[in-house]
Design a protein around this motif. Structure first.
Motif, mmCIF file in Angstrom:
data_model
loop_
_atom_site.group_PDB
_atom_site.id
_atom_site.type_symbol
_atom_site.label_atom_id
_atom_site.label_comp_id
_atom_site.label_asym_id
_atom_site.label_seq_id
_atom_site.Cartn_x
_atom_site.Cartn_y
_atom_site.Cartn_z
ATOM 1 N N LEU A 74 -4.729 13.320 -4.662
ATOM 2 C CA LEU A 74 -4.041 12.056 -4.957
ATOM 3 C C LEU A 74 -3.134 11.627 -3.818
ATOM 4 N N GLN A 75 -2.464 12.596 -3.198
ATOM 5 C CA GLN A 75 -1.600 12.259 -2.068
ATOM 6 C C GLN A 75 -2.428 11.721 -0.910
ATOM 7 N N HIS A 76 -3.570 12.353 -0.698
ATOM 8 C CA HIS A 76 -4.492 11.908 0.345
ATOM 9 C C HIS A 76 -4.992 10.489 0.037
ATOM 10 N N PHE A 77 -5.384 10.289 -1.210
ATOM 11 C CA PHE A 77 -5.919 8.995 -1.626
ATOM 12 C C PHE A 77 -4.852 7.902 -1.521
ATOM 13 N N ARG A 78 -3.639 8.248 -1.897
ATOM 14 C CA ARG A 78 -2.529 7.291 -1.812
ATOM 15 C C ARG A 78 -2.314 6.844 -0.360
ATOM 16 N N ARG A 79 -2.341 7.809 0.554
ATOM 17 C CA ARG A 79 -2.178 7.486 1.962
ATOM 18 C C ARG A 79 -3.315 6.558 2.418
ATOM 19 N N CYS A 138 -2.989 -1.379 -1.644
ATOM 20 C CA CYS A 138 -2.169 -0.971 -2.800
ATOM 21 C C CYS A 138 -0.940 -0.254 -2.262
ATOM 22 N N ASP A 139 0.195 -0.406 -2.954
ATOM 23 C CA ASP A 139 1.382 0.294 -2.452
ATOM 24 C C ASP A 139 1.453 1.748 -2.931
ATOM 25 N N GLY A 140 0.561 2.121 -3.852
ATOM 26 C CA GLY A 140 0.469 3.530 -4.255
ATOM 27 C C GLY A 140 1.669 4.064 -5.010
ATOM 28 N N ASN A 141 2.418 3.169 -5.646
ATOM 29 C CA ASN A 141 3.626 3.603 -6.337
ATOM 30 C C ASN A 141 3.314 4.055 -7.766
ATOM 31 N N MET A 142 3.221 5.365 -7.965
ATOM 32 C CA MET A 142 2.841 5.880 -9.292
ATOM 33 C C MET A 142 3.943 5.689 -10.331
ATOM 34 N N GLU A 143 5.201 5.712 -9.899
ATOM 35 C CA GLU A 143 6.284 5.530 -10.873
ATOM 36 C C GLU A 143 6.287 4.108 -11.444
ATOM 37 N N GLY A 201 3.658 2.346 -11.595
ATOM 38 C CA GLY A 201 2.361 2.125 -12.234
ATOM 39 C C GLY A 201 1.356 1.363 -11.397
ATOM 40 N N SER A 202 1.652 1.128 -10.120
ATOM 41 C CA SER A 202 0.644 0.406 -9.341
ATOM 42 C C SER A 202 -0.492 1.339 -8.930
ATOM 43 N N MET A 203 -0.273 2.643 -9.079
ATOM 44 C CA MET A 203 -1.385 3.598 -8.961
ATOM 45 C C MET A 203 -1.279 4.519 -10.175
ATOM 46 N N ARG A 204 -2.362 4.629 -10.934
ATOM 47 C CA ARG A 204 -2.325 5.445 -12.148
ATOM 48 C C ARG A 204 -3.539 6.374 -12.142
ATOM 49 N N CYS A 205 -3.397 7.473 -12.841
ATOM 50 C CA CYS A 205 -4.489 8.441 -12.808
ATOM 51 C C CYS A 205 -4.683 9.092 -14.167
ATOM 52 N N ASP A 206 -5.931 9.115 -14.632
ATOM 53 C CA ASP A 206 -6.291 9.930 -15.792
ATOM 54 C C ASP A 206 -7.074 11.116 -15.245
ATOM 55 N N ALA A 207 -6.757 12.302 -15.757
ATOM 56 C CA ALA A 207 -7.400 13.504 -15.227
ATOM 57 C C ALA A 207 -8.308 14.115 -16.291
ATOM 58 N N ASN A 208 -9.552 14.398 -15.905
ATOM 59 C CA ASN A 208 -10.519 15.023 -16.810
ATOM 60 C C ASN A 208 -10.721 16.459 -16.369
ATOM 61 N N THR A 213 1.743 10.415 10.998
ATOM 62 C CA THR A 213 0.563 9.772 10.402
ATOM 63 C C THR A 213 0.690 9.545 8.900
ATOM 64 N N GLU A 214 1.820 9.910 8.332
ATOM 65 C CA GLU A 214 2.027 9.715 6.896
ATOM 66 C C GLU A 214 1.888 8.234 6.522
ATOM 67 N N GLU A 215 2.440 7.360 7.360
ATOM 68 C CA GLU A 215 2.358 5.919 7.125
ATOM 69 C C GLU A 215 1.677 5.280 8.328
ATOM 70 N N LYS A 216 0.816 4.319 8.051
ATOM 71 C CA LYS A 216 0.121 3.640 9.150
ATOM 72 C C LYS A 216 1.121 2.935 10.064
ATOM 73 N N GLU A 217 2.129 2.298 9.474
ATOM 74 C CA GLU A 217 3.120 1.575 10.274
ATOM 75 C C GLU A 217 3.803 2.517 11.269
ATOM 76 N N ARG A 218 4.086 3.724 10.785
ATOM 77 C CA ARG A 218 4.777 4.681 11.651
ATOM 78 C C ARG A 218 3.852 5.136 12.782
ATOM 79 N N ALA A 219 2.600 5.400 12.442
ATOM 80 C CA ALA A 219 1.645 5.831 13.466
ATOM 81 C C ALA A 219 1.436 4.720 14.497
ATOM 82 N N ASP A 220 1.333 3.482 14.016
ATOM 83 C CA ASP A 220 1.176 2.339 14.926
ATOM 84 C C ASP A 220 2.396 2.213 15.840
#
Ligand code: ADP
Ligand code: ZN
Ligand code: MG
Length: 486
Positions: A168-173, A181-186, A188-195, A318-325
């Protein structure tokens, strides 16, 4: 090796960052006054017509492309029939038979090994609104109703809670790099159901439990770890796992049964009659291709080759694209790669935290950082001065060269000017001067320090050394006091 094997598949929902909703012109924004971004289309009034948002479909294809999916030549929208109070038209427009993307994959590094996770499909749909339960009443906010939601469904290729967390951390990045997407799970802009299921090793998938209500990747890990242990215990005792949907209870650190799911839900999908299939023509696909960026894993690998940075520095940059740029632009402008990395990770980071700023919104630009670090690299300013200049840059929003000029912080390397400071230091510190004449290396360091202090760090330390030696005819050798100046 354990006799049991576990399987995890994730269903990830991301809210696409579009200006407007997916089928109407209402604003798509988080945190606005409830029920201000609504219209007959997203409120589900009878007789209204949806119109597909081009930005939403382009971002959906972009994600599918980045996940190596085969892309639908024609993406079909379907009605998924059910009623929710926060999606009040009796159905949700989603995709079923011909989603945007299918059969993708994502590779990530898990504890030093490359793990491949297959993507079953990527489909675009409309989000529901929000229900707020307050005592005896439930309040409805339709602002989110009809905002574009992208669902990414993985195959059950993950095994452990920690793996799902890292995935999920990889996917968020990844989605943040793509700017979809801003990937903010708190929020709710990124949500996950786990099977998850557990079975005897070699026997294939087990009886599946779906866990909902997971609003952080840490909870995903905890809930899955809990479930795997629960299933294993049940199976070891000769029992069976009930196929059901469970909720994560974050206060009690456990999952609780919500509803059993014996058979598949019947949503009676049928093609949305008001929306023609979306045809991905060559010019649209070229646009998607053009929006693709170097993805985080590839970028980290390339940057590891291009600059000799530590793993921690690479992770941070490389955590954030803006920072890497920002980093690569600064280096391209002539700043030293290592110095740039260490400044971004320490002094710059500290100031950003203190001011509560993001790099992109701060007065610091790659041009300004490069200018400062080049001045430092060419020894035109002292390290301490460079740090002071950064502070002033943040406070006054000016270029480093201007700051240094205005403050008179340029290094003093005129022999006559430096001699003035040196002579004053000798006069003010007769004991140290005598010790230097006697050959004490510590004393020379002390006097250099005094000169640096009285010159506010501006005197050229090498010149100070040289003059002190000449003046005091020291017998101290070059090497023994080499590091005494800072
Ligand atoms: P459903 O029909 O219940 O929606 P799907 O087959 O559509 O189930 O799969 C939904 C998610 O569950 C996918 O991420 C998939 O990888 C995962 N999944 C399916 N079966 C299992 C299983 N037995 N164990 C673990 N995960 C599973
Ligand atoms: Zn609307
Ligand atoms: Mg399903």
């Amino acid at each position: 090796m354990s006799a049991y094997q576990s399987f995890i598949g994730l269903e990830i929902h991301i809210q696409l960052l579009t200006k407007t909703k997916i089928f109407c012109g209402c604003r798509s924004a988080f945190g606005d006054e409830p029920n201000t971004n609504v219209c007959p289309v997203c409120m589900g009034y009878p007789g209204v017509l949806p119109a597909l948002n081009k930005e939403a479909i382009a971002k959906a294809y972009l994600v599918a492309r980045a996940l190596d999916c085969s892309l639908a030549a024609a993406a079909v929208f379907e009605r998924k029939n059910y009623f929710y109070p926060d999606l009040p038209k009796n159905y949700q427009i989603s995709q079923f038979a011909s989603p945007v993307g299918r059969n993708g994959r994502i590779a990530l590094e898990l504890s030093g090994k490359v793990k491949r996770v297959r993507i079953h499909d990527v489909h675009l749909e409309e989000d529901a609104g929000k229900m707020i339960h307050a005592g005896d009443v439930s309040l409805l906010d339709y602002n989110r109703t009809g905002t574009p939601l992208l669902e990414i469904v993985t195959e059950p290729d993950l095994e452990l809670g920690e793996e799902a967390e890292q995935f999920l951390q990889h996917f968020r990045r990844l989605v943040r790099y793509l700017g979809v997407c801003d990937g903010n799970m708190e929020e709710g802009s990124m949500r996950c159901d786990a099977n998850v299921s557990v079975n005897l090793a070699g026997k294939g998938l087990g009886s599946k439990v779906e866990i909902k209500n997971l609003n952080s990747s840490r909870f995903v890990k905890k809930a899955l770890t809990y479930e795997i242990a629960r299933h294993t215990e049940l199976l070891e005792a000769g029992g069976k796992v009930l196929q059901e949907t469970r909720l994560w209870n974050e206060n009690r650190d456990l999952t609780e049964g919500m509803r059993s799911k014996e058979q598949a839900d019947d949503y009676r999908y049928f093609p949305e009659p008001d929306l023609p299939p979306f045809t991905a023509d060559p010019s649209f696909l070229a646009e998607v291709e053009g929006a693709l960026v170097e993805l985080p894993a590839a970028r980290r690998a390339r940057m590891a080759r291009d600059y000799s940075l530590s793993d921690a520095q690479l992770d941070f940059i490389t955590e954030e694209k803006e920072r890497a740029d920002f980093y690569e632009r600064t280096v391209a402008l002539g700043a030293d790669p290592l110095t740039t990395a260490s400044w971004l990770g320490s002094d710059v980071k500290k100031l950003l935290n203190r001011e509560g700023l993001e790099l992109a919104k701060s007065p610091l630009t790659p041009e300004r950082l490069a200018e400062l670090l080049v001045l430092l690299g060419e020894n035109r300013i002292h390290g301490k001065i460079a740090k002071q200049a950064l502070e002033v840059l943040f406070a006054e929003d000016k270029d480093p060269a201007q700051i240094i000029r205005e403050q008179g912080w340029e290094r003093i390397d005129d022999a006559g000017d430096v001699a003035g400071f040196v002579d004053a230091a000798i006069t003010a510190n007769p004991q140290a001067a005598a010790a230097i004449r006697g050959g004490d290396p510590k004393a020379i360091g002390f006097l250099v320090g005094q000169v640096m202090k009285t010159s506010s760090g501006r005197a050229d330390p090498q010149l100070v050394h040289q003059l002190l030696r000449e003046r005091l005819q020291s017998r101290v050798t070059e090497d023994s006091d080499a590091n005494a100046s800072d």
